[in-house]
Design an enzyme around this catalytic site. Structure first.
Site, PDB file in Angstrom:
ATOM      1  N   ASP A   1       6.457  -2.697   5.905  1.00  0.00           N
ATOM      2  CA  ASP A   1       5.892  -1.930   4.799  1.00  0.00           C
ATOM      3  C   ASP A   1       4.886  -0.912   5.312  1.00  0.00           C
ATOM      4  O   ASP A   1       3.987  -1.245   6.078  1.00  0.00           O
ATOM      5  CB  ASP A   1       5.216  -2.890   3.810  1.00  0.00           C
ATOM      6  CG  ASP A   1       4.632  -2.163   2.612  1.00  0.00           C
ATOM      7  OD1 ASP A   1       5.320  -1.280   2.068  1.00  0.00           O
ATOM      8  OD2 ASP A   1       3.499  -2.475   2.220  1.00  0.00           O
TER       9      ASP A   1
ATOM     10  N   ASP B   1       5.605   5.653   0.650  1.00  0.00           N
ATOM     11  CA  ASP B   1       5.636   4.221   0.373  1.00  0.00           C
ATOM     12  C   ASP B   1       7.036   3.657   0.539  1.00  0.00           C
ATOM     13  O   ASP B   1       7.920   3.917  -0.282  1.00  0.00           O
ATOM     14  CB  ASP B   1       5.128   3.955  -1.043  1.00  0.00           C
ATOM     15  CG  ASP B   1       4.872   2.480  -1.311  1.00  0.00           C
ATOM     16  OD1 ASP B   1       5.071   1.668  -0.377  1.00  0.00           O
ATOM     17  OD2 ASP B   1       4.471   2.143  -2.427  1.00  0.00           O
TER      18      ASP B   1
END
Length: 488
Positions: free
Chosen positions: A368, A165
């Protein structure tokens, strides 16, 4: 005199043919071929592996002849790691993926909107040299909308799947004893069986890096709450992480005894953000503050790729754009998006001002790994969508699907011509493959334009648009790069 006009006629004809040739050439550059592959008809098989054999391969496989400079891990693929996804159809998994994606995008936008204090992450915390790499596994079938990597935790290493992440900093794993732990693929990590596990004291500098650290019997406690309602709570510690043959010692690690939320399948999370507690920051000296990943097409391939740390992470074919600093939020990877072209022409209404990161820390564009569908501020999305629709008039329309409002019925076809899409970043033009923006959403030949609008000021470049690119995070050079066809 009578013969003099002929050269003029010939010249005009030549000029016309030249202009026509230029026009045809220009038109051919505005479209590209999309080879059509609907979502597979068959159910995905559940996860199955021999743990001891897999660990032996991870520890013993190193194709690089010089492990002191470049270490790698043999590729492995996981079809399913979440029991809740066993026997689920690809179509059902895709719909669940979009639901979770909407929750994540909203959480990131809310975090950015409240201008959370410096060193916050994609959750809400309360309480030089050698290269190494680890395989990235497509997480669509994991039922979490994330990508995973397999690494060893502790000494001796216990291997587990960890979510990757870039919108998070804290590294954490589920630990026994569990007050409440969600279902994961591997046995829960037992810190008492690791010789390298060390608890952190309340007065430790590492403990003070937490935004709001807790304390119990002089031991540092951490708590991370995510915008989607997920959270993890437990002891803050240091531990050794193992990537193939490479061991990285003294990494600050949350040992979570109470973990609830959308993490089903993986044992924990490897935070790859820009904050002080992220893995790249903690291990920065080890790999020169550089890492990269390449994400495979989650619906069309079972082949994973590599997450690479070190100098070898920087692709020679990458085009780079500067990273932008947000003083209000240091976790995210902000970049400057200046425009988007469709069919070879810039969309006039997509102006740089739509993506501006202002002095208050609002707006901007982030890259992201955990968000699937790229979200653009509503005015930019509408302009992009309309431009694409106009240039794709030859494609048969289909009803909207979930968050997608531009879909096409391509059943019975094996390939189609679609308008090109190019994202213009400061200093870097990134031309997307057709499969990165026109994606299958069912088994019947329905494909949708894989962008969405957001009322938030924050735009997010999602992992569908990143597929097939090696995305390079050069923190030392404060830049982010895209290398096409980077998964080979």
């Amino acid at each position: 005199m009578e013969g003099k006009p002929k050269p003029i006629s010939i010249s005009i004809s030549f000029l016309f043919l030249s202009l026509l040739a230029i026009s045809v050439s220009s038109t051919s550059l505005q479209y590209q071929t999309l080879n059509l592959h609907s979502l597979p008809q068959t159910q995905l098989q559940s996860l199955s592996w021999d743990t001891q054999d897999l660990e032996a391969q991870l520890l013993g496989s190193d194709p690089d002849p010089n492990p002191d400079t470049t270490l790698s891990v043999q590729l492995h693929h996981v079809d399913l790691a979440s029991p809740s996804s066993f026997n689920a159809t690809p179509h059902a998994l895709f719909k669940l993926r979009l639901q979770r994606d909407a929750v994540r995008a909203k959480a990131l936008s809310l975090l950015a909107a409240v201008n959370t204090t410096v060193h916050r992450r994609a959750g809400k915390p309360h309480g030089g040299g050698r290269d190494f790499s680890s395989s990235i596994i497509s997480g669509l079938s994991q039922g979490s909308g994330e990508y995973f990597t397999r690494l060893g935790v502790g000494t001796p290493p216990k291997f587990a799947y960890m979510v990757l992440d870039t919108g998070s900093d804290v590294v954490w794993i589920q630990c026994s004893p569990c007050k409440k732990c969600y279902t994961q693929s591997d046995p829960v990590f037992d810190p008492t069986k690791s010789s390298s596990f060390v608890g952190i004291s309340c007065g430790s500098p590492l403990c003070r890096r937490l935004d709001s650290a807790g304390c119990n019997r002089k031991k540092c406690l951490y708590q991370v709450s995510y915008g989607d309602g997920s959270f993890t709570v437990g002891d803050f510690s240091t531990e050794t992480l193992t990537f193939g043959r490479s061991r990285v010692k003294n990494i600050a690690l949350g040992c979570g005894h109470d973990n609830e939320g959308l993490f089903v399948g993986a044992a924990g999370l490897l935070g790859l953000g820009r904050g002080r507690l992220s893995f790249p920051t903690q291990a920065g000296r080890r790999f020169g503050q550089k890492f990269s990943y390449c994400l495979v097409d989650r619906t069309a391939s079972s082949r994973p790729s590599y997450l690479v740390f070190g100098e070898s992470a920087v692709s020679k074919t990458a085009v780079f754009t500067p990273l932008v600093n947000n003083p209000k939020l240091d976790t995210f990877y902000y970049v400057e998006l200046t425009g988007i072209s469709v069919g070879g022409t810039r969309v006039p209404a997509i102006r740089p001002s739509l993506f501006k990161l202002d002095a208050a820390g609002d707006g901007g564009v982030i890259v992201d790994s955990g968000t699937s569908v790229t979200r653009l501020t509503r005015p930019a999305y509408v302009a992009l969508r309309d431009a694409f629709r106009m240039r794709a008039r030859n494609l048969k329309k289909a009803p909207d699907f979930s968050l997608f409002d531009t879909c096409f019925d391509l059943s019975g076809k094996t390939e189609v011509k679609v308008p090109t899409v190019v994202m213009h970043f400061k200093g870097a033009d990134v031309s997307l493959p057709a499969s990165n923006y026109l994606i299958p959403v069912d088994t019947d030949g329905t494909f949708c334009f894989a962008f969405a609008g957001t009322m938030s000021g924050l735009s997010i470049i999602g992992n569908i648009q990143q597929q097939g690119f090696r995305v390079v995070f050069d923190l030392a050079g404060s830049r982010l790069g895209f290398a096409p066809r980077g998964c080979a």
